[in-house]
Design an enzyme around this catalytic site. Structure first.
Site, PDB file in Angstrom:
ATOM      1  N   GLN A  11      11.426   2.165   4.734  1.00 55.97           N
ATOM      2  CA  GLN A  11      12.635   1.568   4.532  1.00 55.97           C
ATOM      3  C   GLN A  11      13.154   0.904   3.184  1.00 55.97           C
ATOM      4  O   GLN A  11      13.882   1.399   2.325  1.00 55.97           O
ATOM      5  CB  GLN A  11      13.522   0.708   5.662  1.00 55.97           C
ATOM      6  CG  GLN A  11      14.645   0.055   5.564  1.00 55.97           C
ATOM      7  CD  GLN A  11      15.018  -0.841   6.577  1.00 55.97           C
ATOM      8  OE1 GLN A  11      14.392  -0.953   7.532  1.00 55.97           O
ATOM      9  NE2 GLN A  11      16.367  -1.340   6.861  1.00 55.97           N
ATOM     10  N   ASP A  31       4.107   7.671  -2.054  1.00 57.14           N
ATOM     11  CA  ASP A  31       3.658   7.462  -0.563  1.00 57.14           C
ATOM     12  C   ASP A  31       2.305   8.489  -0.169  1.00 57.14           C
ATOM     13  O   ASP A  31       1.938   9.135  -1.239  1.00 57.14           O
ATOM     14  CB  ASP A  31       4.751   7.686   0.473  1.00 57.14           C
ATOM     15  CG  ASP A  31       4.696   6.579   1.430  1.00 57.14           C
ATOM     16  OD1 ASP A  31       3.564   6.309   2.211  1.00 57.14           O
ATOM     17  OD2 ASP A  31       5.798   5.857   1.919  1.00 57.14           O
ATOM     18  N   ASP A  54      -2.531   7.811  -2.175  1.00 57.79           N
ATOM     19  CA  ASP A  54      -3.101   6.628  -1.123  1.00 57.79           C
ATOM     20  C   ASP A  54      -3.525   5.410  -2.015  1.00 57.79           C
ATOM     21  O   ASP A  54      -4.505   5.590  -2.762  1.00 57.79           O
ATOM     22  CB  ASP A  54      -4.427   7.413  -0.570  1.00 57.79           C
ATOM     23  CG  ASP A  54      -5.010   6.494   0.639  1.00 57.79           C
ATOM     24  OD1 ASP A  54      -4.542   5.234   0.591  1.00 57.79           O
ATOM     25  OD2 ASP A  54      -5.962   6.803   1.104  1.00 57.79           O
ATOM     26  N   ALA A  78       3.186  -0.794   2.361  1.00 61.39           N
ATOM     27  CA  ALA A  78       2.500  -1.718   3.190  1.00 61.39           C
ATOM     28  C   ALA A  78       2.273  -1.212   4.730  1.00 61.39           C
ATOM     29  O   ALA A  78       2.977  -0.480   5.200  1.00 61.39           O
ATOM     30  CB  ALA A  78       3.260  -3.161   3.479  1.00 61.39           C
ATOM     31  N   THR A  80       3.206  -2.224   7.817  1.00 54.64           N
ATOM     32  CA  THR A  80       4.085  -3.070   8.491  1.00 54.64           C
ATOM     33  C   THR A  80       4.404  -3.296  10.052  1.00 54.64           C
ATOM     34  O   THR A  80       5.140  -3.864  10.610  1.00 54.64           O
ATOM     35  CB  THR A  80       5.615  -2.748   7.852  1.00 54.64           C
ATOM     36  OG1 THR A  80       5.952  -1.527   8.289  1.00 54.64           O
ATOM     37  CG2 THR A  80       5.599  -2.868   6.448  1.00 54.64           C
ATOM     38  N   THR A 121       6.403 -11.110   2.443  1.00 54.19           N
ATOM     39  CA  THR A 121       6.721 -11.458   3.799  1.00 54.19           C
ATOM     40  C   THR A 121       6.843 -12.719   4.038  1.00 54.19           C
ATOM     41  O   THR A 121       5.865 -13.564   3.651  1.00 54.19           O
ATOM     42  CB  THR A 121       6.203 -10.750   4.759  1.00 54.19           C
ATOM     43  OG1 THR A 121       6.493 -10.951   6.063  1.00 54.19           O
ATOM     44  CG2 THR A 121       4.611 -11.020   4.927  1.00 54.19           C
ATOM     45  N   ASP A 122       7.915 -13.161   5.007  1.00 54.79           N
ATOM     46  CA  ASP A 122       7.552 -14.760   5.435  1.00 54.79           C
ATOM     47  C   ASP A 122       6.632 -14.917   6.526  1.00 54.79           C
ATOM     48  O   ASP A 122       6.372 -16.031   6.833  1.00 54.79           O
ATOM     49  CB  ASP A 122       8.957 -15.115   6.093  1.00 54.79           C
ATOM     50  CG  ASP A 122       9.306 -14.331   7.432  1.00 54.79           C
ATOM     51  OD1 ASP A 122       8.910 -13.295   7.472  1.00 54.79           O
ATOM     52  OD2 ASP A 122      10.319 -14.567   8.028  1.00 54.79           O
ATOM     53  N   TYR A 146      -1.233  -9.295  10.316  1.00 48.29           N
ATOM     54  CA  TYR A 146      -0.394  -8.948   9.252  1.00 48.29           C
ATOM     55  C   TYR A 146      -0.055 -10.196   8.182  1.00 48.29           C
ATOM     56  O   TYR A 146      -0.066  -9.682   6.885  1.00 48.29           O
ATOM     57  CB  TYR A 146       1.035  -8.609  10.034  1.00 48.29           C
ATOM     58  CG  TYR A 146       2.113  -8.162   8.872  1.00 48.29           C
ATOM     59  CD1 TYR A 146       2.210  -6.997   8.341  1.00 48.29           C
ATOM     60  CD2 TYR A 146       3.160  -9.056   8.756  1.00 48.29           C
ATOM     61  CE1 TYR A 146       3.265  -6.876   7.471  1.00 48.29           C
ATOM     62  CE2 TYR A 146       4.354  -8.781   8.011  1.00 48.29           C
ATOM     63  CZ  TYR A 146       4.218  -7.703   7.246  1.00 48.29           C
ATOM     64  OH  TYR A 146       5.314  -7.506   6.445  1.00 48.29           O
ATOM     65  N   LYS A 150      -0.873  -9.669   4.254  1.00 46.03           N
ATOM     66  CA  LYS A 150      -0.066  -9.607   3.065  1.00 46.03           C
ATOM     67  C   LYS A 150      -0.115 -10.910   2.236  1.00 46.03           C
ATOM     68  O   LYS A 150       0.110 -10.953   0.919  1.00 46.03           O
ATOM     69  CB  LYS A 150       1.210  -9.803   3.634  1.00 46.03           C
ATOM     70  CG  LYS A 150       1.955  -8.403   4.479  1.00 46.03           C
ATOM     71  CD  LYS A 150       1.886  -7.364   3.406  1.00 46.03           C
ATOM     72  CE  LYS A 150       3.198  -7.547   2.565  1.00 46.03           C
ATOM     73  NZ  LYS A 150       3.675  -6.611   1.708  1.00 46.03           N
TER      74      LYS A 150
END
Length: 163
Positions: A11, A31, A54, A78, A80, A121-122, A146, A150
């Site tokens: 996305q 990708d 990759d 990532a 996700t 990411t948070d 995760y 990250k």
């Protein structure tokens, strides 16, 4: 300006590529699939240049990026699937993608002297704060695989590239 975007089948990468096209930038998407495998919505990303890569393969990342020689790398790729990342049989793969893959991208960016944008990411925080985290906050406390991986990616970028 040539901009290379990882994770274009997801996305975020999809939207980044479409935004680049709207603004008239040369975007090259990437990708793991042999051809663009994201949403087939007829938007610009579906027809923009695409290179299979990759990110967990250091040699492939190096060779691809040295060949393309982008000015900027926007790293959207990532693992996700947050809940699935906790499965014992997936932890190594999650780390290979989110930490190792990010290190590979940062290494290439450094060699090319290219700018790199890393999307984190948070989840690198514990979610217990009462106010928004400030820019460059280092009060990390990831609570899951995760978030930990990250954060490892963030540190890979910070320790490899200058601000």
């Amino acid at each position: 300006m040539k901009i290379f975007v990882t994770g274009v089948s997801g996305q975020l990468g999809h939207d980044v590529m479409n935004e680049l096209a709207k603004r008239g930038y040369e975007g090259i998407g990437s990708d793991i699939a042999p051809a663009y495998a994201g949403v087939q919505d007829g938007s610009a990303v579906t027809t923009m240049p695409y290179v299979a890569m990759d990110i967990t393969d250091a040699k492939a990342v190096h060779d691809t990026l040295m060949n393309i020689h982008p000015d900027v790398i926007v790293h959207c790729a990532a693992w996700t699937a947050v809940d699935m990342a906790e499965d014992d049989d997936k932890v190594a793969k999650v780390r290979a993608v989110n930490a190792g893959g990010t290190q590979n991208i940062a290494n290439a960016a450094k060699e090319l002297d290219a700018k790199m944008v890393y999307i984190s990411t948070d989840y690198v925080f514990n979610g217990q704060g009462t106010a928004p985290w400030q820019p460059d906050c280092k009060d990390y406390q990831p609570l899951n695989v995760y978030g930990k991986t990250k954060l490892e990616g963030e540190l890979a970028v910070a320790n490899t590239l200058k601000k």
